[in-house]
Motif scaffolding. Structure first.
Motif, PDB file in Angstrom:
ATOM      1  N   LEU A  47       1.656  78.449  43.477  1.00  0.00           N
ATOM      2  CA  LEU A  47       2.469  78.580  42.279  1.00  0.00           C
ATOM      3  C   LEU A  47       3.162  77.265  41.950  1.00  0.00           C
ATOM      4  O   LEU A  47       3.601  76.541  42.843  1.00  0.00           O
ATOM      5  N   THR A  48       3.220  76.956  40.677  1.00  0.00           N
ATOM      6  CA  THR A  48       3.965  75.787  40.213  1.00  0.00           C
ATOM      7  C   THR A  48       4.960  76.300  39.177  1.00  0.00           C
ATOM      8  O   THR A  48       4.615  76.476  38.018  1.00  0.00           O
ATOM      9  N   PRO A  49       6.190  76.604  39.566  1.00  0.00           N
ATOM     10  CA  PRO A  49       7.137  77.272  38.673  1.00  0.00           C
ATOM     11  C   PRO A  49       7.370  76.501  37.370  1.00  0.00           C
ATOM     12  O   PRO A  49       7.576  75.280  37.388  1.00  0.00           O
ATOM     13  N   ILE A  50       7.330  77.217  36.245  1.00  0.00           N
ATOM     14  CA  ILE A  50       7.574  76.545  34.971  1.00  0.00           C
ATOM     15  C   ILE A  50       9.045  76.192  34.811  1.00  0.00           C
ATOM     16  O   ILE A  50       9.380  75.407  33.922  1.00  0.00           O
ATOM     17  N   GLN A  51       9.925  76.722  35.668  1.00  0.00           N
ATOM     18  CA  GLN A  51      11.325  76.334  35.581  1.00  0.00           C
ATOM     19  C   GLN A  51      11.479  74.837  35.819  1.00  0.00           C
ATOM     20  O   GLN A  51      12.345  74.190  35.213  1.00  0.00           O
ATOM     21  N   ASN A  52      10.626  74.266  36.682  1.00  0.00           N
ATOM     22  CA  ASN A  52      10.661  72.818  36.898  1.00  0.00           C
ATOM     23  C   ASN A  52      10.367  72.073  35.609  1.00  0.00           C
ATOM     24  O   ASN A  52      10.993  71.051  35.309  1.00  0.00           O
ATOM     25  N   ARG A  53       9.396  72.572  34.847  1.00  0.00           N
ATOM     26  CA  ARG A  53       9.062  71.963  33.556  1.00  0.00           C
ATOM     27  C   ARG A  53      10.227  72.140  32.569  1.00  0.00           C
ATOM     28  O   ARG A  53      10.608  71.220  31.848  1.00  0.00           O
TER      29      ARG A  53
END
Length: 360
Positions: A47-53
């Motif tokens: 998973l690559t959380p979109i919160q980081n984006r």
């Protein structure tokens, strides 16, 4: 909206770097259309959380207006993004997500995009409810329409039922604009804009976005150096010349091809290349490194670039120009393609801001 330049970007690392290096004053000069995507996948990470984006978007555009979309590309998606496309109860997941962004972001205005899940068995009811909810909460709502998609008229009929006194930002997304196709693209855009304007009148504002930067530059240019026009500029100019009574705002991808290549592993390395946008074209030079380091090869390429009469030394306080000049003097600001993509995009943004400002 008062901006005359809309920048559509897919939240890639190079794009964030380019915009972060753009001066705060120049950031006020364009409206970002943010297509949320997953981040670069790290080894062993599912998973690559979109919160980081999102956090990066918040930082870059706090106090500014932002149009927010979410990717429909499976290549750039993940389970978290896919969950936003759940159509139940009028895309409640997307509506709740937008409400959270509106509370947390600090944007001066949030312009949400309408999204669609065509696998929904109850498509029309859920799509209609989403549109009704969006127009009940936001004074401007965006609709992003790929130029190849002629089914937009059915969607516009639904939008027209709920728009009331609000506004629709109709984004015609031309994607990649090849040199031999821009006239045809412009003619299709002209027809669509004319038709939608007849339906929605002063309730709609138009944005035309595209990019002429190829996915693989070797397919259109010579091995050592070449140039190609910014046909997205030509396309927009033809549209506004043909439709002088309809305001059509210029948009582009910031010299980034719509297809992101972050899944490609360059096992044999890459050919160092530096691209430099002017206001109407992009020229590049590159050199195979042989037994030399990437750093030394980029320095040699940079020295060739700055000797070219088209090099924009007059572009003041520009981070990208500074990186090329420093590299030509022997510094090593970056020795990977992603860094030089950010350099190109940073220069492109300022070139287009200045070109459009001069036309006011």
């Amino acid at each position: 909206m008062n901006n005359n330049y809309y920048l559509l970007f897919k939240t890639g690392d190079s794009e964030f770097k380019a915009i972060d290096a753009t001066s705060p004053n120049n950031r006020k000069s364009f409206m970002p259309i943010v297509e949320l995507t997953r981040g670069r996948k790290l080894r062993g990470q599912d998973l690559t959380p979109i919160q980081n984006r999102l956090d990066k978007v918040y930082k870059l555009f706090k106090g500014l207006p932002v149009c927010l979309d979410v990717t429909s590309s499976e290549r750039l998606s993940n389970p978290e993004i896919l969950s936003l496309y759940n159509p139940e109860n009028g895309y409640a997941s997307w509506i709740d997500f937008l409400n959270d962004v509106a509370k947390e972001s600090g944007f001066s205005k949030l312009v949400p995009c309408i999204i669609a899940n065509y696998n929904d068995n109850n498509y029309l009811a859920n799509y209609s409810k989403q549109i009704e909810l969006l127009f009940s909460q936001y004074d401007i709502v965006a609709y992003r329409n790929p130029l190849a998609d002629e089914g937009c008229y059915e969607d516009v009929d639904v939008i027209n039922r709920f728009i009331g006194s609000q506004k629709l930002m109709f984004i015609i997304d031309c994607g990649y604009v090849p040199s031999g196709a821009w006239v045809n693209f412009a003619e299709k855009a002209i027809t669509r804009i004319s038709n939608i304007d007849r339906i929605l009148g002063d309730k709609v504002e138009f944005v035309v976005c595209g990019t002429s930067f190829p996915n693989n530059i070797s397919e259109i240019g010579k091995d050592d150096e070449d140039s190609f026009g910014l046909f997205e500029v030509n396309l927009h100019q033809k549209v506004v010349t043909t439709l002088p009574d309809i305001k059509v705002i210029y948009g582009d991808y910031g010299s980034i091809n719509p297809i992101r290549n972050d899944n490609i592993v360059m096992a044999r390395g890459w050919i160092p290349r530096i691209d430099v946008p002017t206001k109407v074209e992009i020229f590049y030079k590159r050199e195979r490194r042989g037994d030399n380091s990437y750093s030394d090869t980029y320095s040699r390429v940079a020295r060739k670039i700055i000797r070219d009469g088209r090099f924009p030394n007059n572009l003041t306080n520009n981070w990208g120009v500074e990186q090329i000049n420093n590299c030509a003097k022997g510094a090593s600001p970056g020795s990977n393609p992603s860094f030089w993509i950010a350099v190109r995009m940073n220069i492109h943004i300022q070139q287009q801001i200045e070109r459009l400002s001069a036309k006011k």
